[in-house]
Design an enzyme around this catalytic site. Structure first.
Site, PDB file in Angstrom:
ATOM      1  N   ASP A  68      -5.277  -2.550 -10.701  1.00  0.00           N
ATOM      2  CA  ASP A  68      -5.762  -1.684  -9.628  1.00  0.00           C
ATOM      3  C   ASP A  68      -5.280  -0.253  -9.821  1.00  0.00           C
ATOM      4  O   ASP A  68      -4.410   0.027 -10.658  1.00  0.00           O
ATOM      5  CB  ASP A  68      -5.246  -2.186  -8.272  1.00  0.00           C
ATOM      6  CG  ASP A  68      -5.645  -3.615  -7.967  1.00  0.00           C
ATOM      7  OD1 ASP A  68      -6.706  -4.048  -8.464  1.00  0.00           O
ATOM      8  OD2 ASP A  68      -4.891  -4.294  -7.238  1.00  0.00           O
ATOM      9  N   TYR A  75       3.164 -10.790 -14.044  1.00  0.00           N
ATOM     10  CA  TYR A  75       3.382  -9.489 -13.414  1.00  0.00           C
ATOM     11  C   TYR A  75       4.806  -9.399 -12.892  1.00  0.00           C
ATOM     12  O   TYR A  75       5.404 -10.410 -12.512  1.00  0.00           O
ATOM     13  CB  TYR A  75       2.427  -9.283 -12.233  1.00  0.00           C
ATOM     14  CG  TYR A  75       1.019  -8.895 -12.602  1.00  0.00           C
ATOM     15  CD1 TYR A  75       0.628  -7.559 -12.612  1.00  0.00           C
ATOM     16  CD2 TYR A  75       0.064  -9.860 -12.915  1.00  0.00           C
ATOM     17  CE1 TYR A  75      -0.678  -7.194 -12.933  1.00  0.00           C
ATOM     18  CE2 TYR A  75      -1.240  -9.505 -13.232  1.00  0.00           C
ATOM     19  CZ  TYR A  75      -1.599  -8.170 -13.240  1.00  0.00           C
ATOM     20  OH  TYR A  75      -2.880  -7.812 -13.557  1.00  0.00           O
TER      21      TYR A  75
END
Length: 261
Positions: free
Chosen positions: A52, A110
């Site tokens: 993002d 992540y």
């Protein structure tokens, strides 16, 4: 036609995410321009995880097809000479045509990094998140256990997510402290839009004592984003690893970001 795999590192602060968007600055757009200059023809890149806006990557993996012959060294240094300084190609490798950066991936990892101190971080403000209340990483780890496994993660899915299903499988969540930084590390087969940032929001609420650890289970079972916590800012999030079958023999990179020991 040859297929080339790439390892890419970038600071996402100045970009509207990975994916190309008309009239907006994106990581994919910059990488494609740089590679096209080296290949002398238009290049279109596919990545493992479309990060993002504001999200970083220390180990993004991508691939592209080309009719140009260049050595691995030439792809790396040629592209880097045409890229802005906040994006780096780490390696390039010719792969078989059945390799796909997204669909061949078995897992992604992540890390969300929270600077846990009453005073906000001035120097690393674009590189880490921040929470001023003391966080108890043991409480956060207890809450995280409810999320491990295959579940419907609708409560952790951002608005506008285009995934065909909200079901994902989390293999591992680890919460640990490095001095004033709390690291939330999540490995799954794939992720939904804002999924890691929404998980981090729930775990931070638990770690600060605002919620009990079993609230994570309550949120998960609700299958309703409105029942979840806040979506934490993107600046603390890093794509740090993508796993592939060993037959592709891709280079392995150390987990990042570099400022973590």
């Amino acid at each position: 036609m040859a297929r080339i795999a790439l390892g890419i590192r970038y600071d996402g602060s100045a970009y509207h995410g990975w994916q190309v968007q008309e009239a907006l600055k994106t990581v994919q757009g910059e990488v494609e321009k740089a590679l096209s200059a080296v290949a002398n023809h238009p290049v279109f890149v596919t990545c493992a995880g479309r990060t993002d806006a504001g999200v970083h990557a220390s180990a993004q993996v991508a691939h592209f097809d080309t009719t140009a012959y260049r050595s691995d060294h030439a792809w790396v240094f040629g592209a880097n000479s045409n890229l802005p300084h906040d994006i780096s190609i780490l390696w390039a490798k010719a792969v078989e045509e059945d390799f796909h950066a997204r669909y061949s991936a078995m897992a992604r990892r992540y890390r969300y990094i929270v600077y846990n101190h009453e005073i906000r971080p001035a120097i690393l403000r674009k590189a880490i998140g921040w929470h001023y209340r003391p966080l108890d990483e043991k409480r956060m780890q207890a809450g995280a256990q409810y999320l491990i496994g295959e579940h419907d993660f609708s409560s952790f899915q951002g608005a506008g997510c285009q995934s065909r299903t909200p079901v994902r499988k989390i293999f591992q969540i680890e919460i640990y402290r490095i001095r004033r930084m709390v690291v939330i590390e999540v490995q799954a087969n794939a992720f939904l839009l804002h999924m890691v940032r929404n998980i981090a929001g729930v775990l931070i609420a638990i770690g600060s004592g605002e919620k009990h650890p079993d609230w994570a289970q309550t949120v998960l079972k609700a299958k309703d984003r409105r029942q979840g916590g806040v979506t934490v800012p993107p600046n603390g999030l890093y794509l740090v690893e993508v796993n592939y079958p060993p037959n592709f023999k891709l280079p392995r990179m150390p987990l990042g970001p570099f400022f973590l020991p």
